[in-house]
Design an enzyme around this catalytic site. Structure first.
Site, mmCIF file in Angstrom:
data_model
loop_
_atom_site.group_PDB
_atom_site.id
_atom_site.type_symbol
_atom_site.label_atom_id
_atom_site.label_comp_id
_atom_site.label_asym_id
_atom_site.label_seq_id
_atom_site.Cartn_x
_atom_site.Cartn_y
_atom_site.Cartn_z
ATOM 1 N N CYS A 1 -39.899 -2.653 27.209
ATOM 2 C CA CYS A 1 -39.833 -1.082 28.306
ATOM 3 C C CYS A 1 -40.881 -0.263 28.086
ATOM 4 O O CYS A 1 -40.733 0.785 29.308
ATOM 5 C CB CYS A 1 -38.675 -0.259 28.103
ATOM 6 N N CYS B 1 -34.551 8.172 27.484
ATOM 7 C CA CYS B 1 -34.154 6.720 27.536
ATOM 8 C C CYS B 1 -32.164 7.514 26.958
ATOM 9 O O CYS B 1 -31.474 6.315 26.645
ATOM 10 C CB CYS B 1 -34.639 6.061 25.819
ATOM 11 N N CYS C 1 -40.209 1.367 23.704
ATOM 12 C CA CYS C 1 -39.817 0.130 23.092
ATOM 13 C C CYS C 1 -40.556 -1.424 23.575
ATOM 14 O O CYS C 1 -41.186 -1.358 25.354
ATOM 15 C CB CYS C 1 -38.117 -0.691 22.916
ATOM 16 N N CYS D 1 -28.167 -0.854 27.306
ATOM 17 C CA CYS D 1 -28.878 -1.421 25.990
ATOM 18 C C CYS D 1 -29.639 0.429 25.638
ATOM 19 O O CYS D 1 -29.424 0.032 24.243
ATOM 20 C CB CYS D 1 -30.643 -2.029 26.702
ATOM 21 N N CYS D 2 -30.125 1.525 25.904
ATOM 22 C CA CYS D 2 -30.876 2.238 24.911
ATOM 23 C C CYS D 2 -29.341 3.425 24.825
ATOM 24 O O CYS D 2 -29.351 4.147 23.162
ATOM 25 C CB CYS D 2 -31.745 3.290 26.528
HETATM 26 S S1 SF4 Z 1 -35.722 1.531 25.797
HETATM 27 FE FE1 SF4 Z 1 -35.450 -1.174 26.292
HETATM 28 S S2 SF4 Z 1 -35.235 -2.055 24.474
HETATM 29 FE FE2 SF4 Z 1 -35.516 0.014 24.133
HETATM 30 S S3 SF4 Z 1 -33.085 0.509 23.942
HETATM 31 FE FE3 SF4 Z 1 -33.919 1.617 26.274
HETATM 32 S S4 SF4 Z 1 -33.032 0.195 27.212
HETATM 33 FE FE4 SF4 Z 1 -33.220 -1.418 24.942
#
Ligand code: SF4
Length: 261
Positions: free
Chosen positions: A219, A242, A216, A131-132
């Protein structure tokens, strides 16, 4: 013609800075006050084309204020992941107006990549690294390809993994040899607090609710007093960063990356 094109290609791919140059900057600015260092760096163009990367999190206001006091037009890159707290977006807008930043750049994830790799928007729940990568690493790598250096707001006291952070280092996320400048590397939590007080800068609204480090919303969790400030990030996962500060994170990334990746 072919030779000229090859030379240009070599220039484009040659590392911008070396570790020795980063070390020399650390020596030159050892003991120099942060504002003085920023002024020299920006006015003399020592870091080339430079942008600030900001999360508009708990302590971001300090670095942004320091930079703006020298040059309000320094590009400020914000990773607009689509997963931020509403408070962070409002705080970003408030700070930009308050400090007078004139060059905010919101970086959003590629729509095609999102559709293919995070259709439900829930990738954070089973693969936060992936996701990151989609929402932070790839958009930032693409944006930074146009710069020689970046400012970060990282500080040594934030976590064990950031202890002993240098002011100048080579960005190891790719092979471009970009300079990473950490003007607050040796600042303490007390200095940050004192700067807020002295300037009257507003605090991120979530700080008083128990969030000393804000990323975010899915998280980020609250942290108990005395705990590592970053321990509320990706709680329950073996993950502390991240990816935008992790070695080799964007090493495979071409400037116009394949959305199908
Ligand atoms: S901090 Fe969490 S929601 Fe944001 S990009 Fe990374 S995994 Fe995705």
């Amino acid at each position: 013609m072919a030779e000229a094109a090859r030379r240009i290609d070599m220039l484009d791919t040659a590392p911008r800075f070396t570790a020795a140059q980063a070390d020399a900057l650390n020596v030159r600015f050892a003991g120099v006050a942060t504002h003085e260092m920023l002024a020299a760096l920006l006015r003399e163009g020592l870091a080339g084309r430079i942008a600030a990367v900001s999360s508009f999190g708990a302590e971001s206001a300090v670095l942004l204020h320091l930079i703006a006091s020298v040059d309000r037009n320094v590009p400020v890159l914000f990773l607009d992941t689509g997963k931020h707290f509403a408070e962070t977006l409002a705080y970003r807008d408030e700070l930009v107006a308050r400090i007078g930043l004139t060059n905010l750049i919101n970086l959003t994830p590629d729509a095609e990549v999102l559709a293919k790799r995070d259709e439900t928007g829930l990738r954070w729940s089973y693969d936060p690294d992936g996701c990151c990568e989609i929402r932070k690493v790839l958009p930032l790598a693409q944006a930074l390809s146009g710069f020689d250096a970046s400012f970060t707001g990282r500080k040594g006291f934030q976590s064990k993994t950031r202890a002993g952070l240098a002011r100048f280092e080579i960005d190891t996320t790719d092979a471009a040899g970009r300079l990473k400048v950490n003007p607050l590397a040796d600042w303490s939590a007390d200095q940050i607090e004192a700067y807020f007080k002295a300037t009257g800068l507003p605090a991120h609204p979530l700080v008083e609710q128990g969030y000393p480090s804000i990323g975010c919303s899915p998280c980020t969790t609250k942290v108990a007093p005395g705990e590592d400030p970053r321990s509320g990030r990706w709680k329950g996962w073996d993950k502390t960063e991240c990816g935008i500060h992790v070695e080799g994170a964007a090493s495979e990334l071409p400037p116009g990356y394949d959305p199908a990746f």
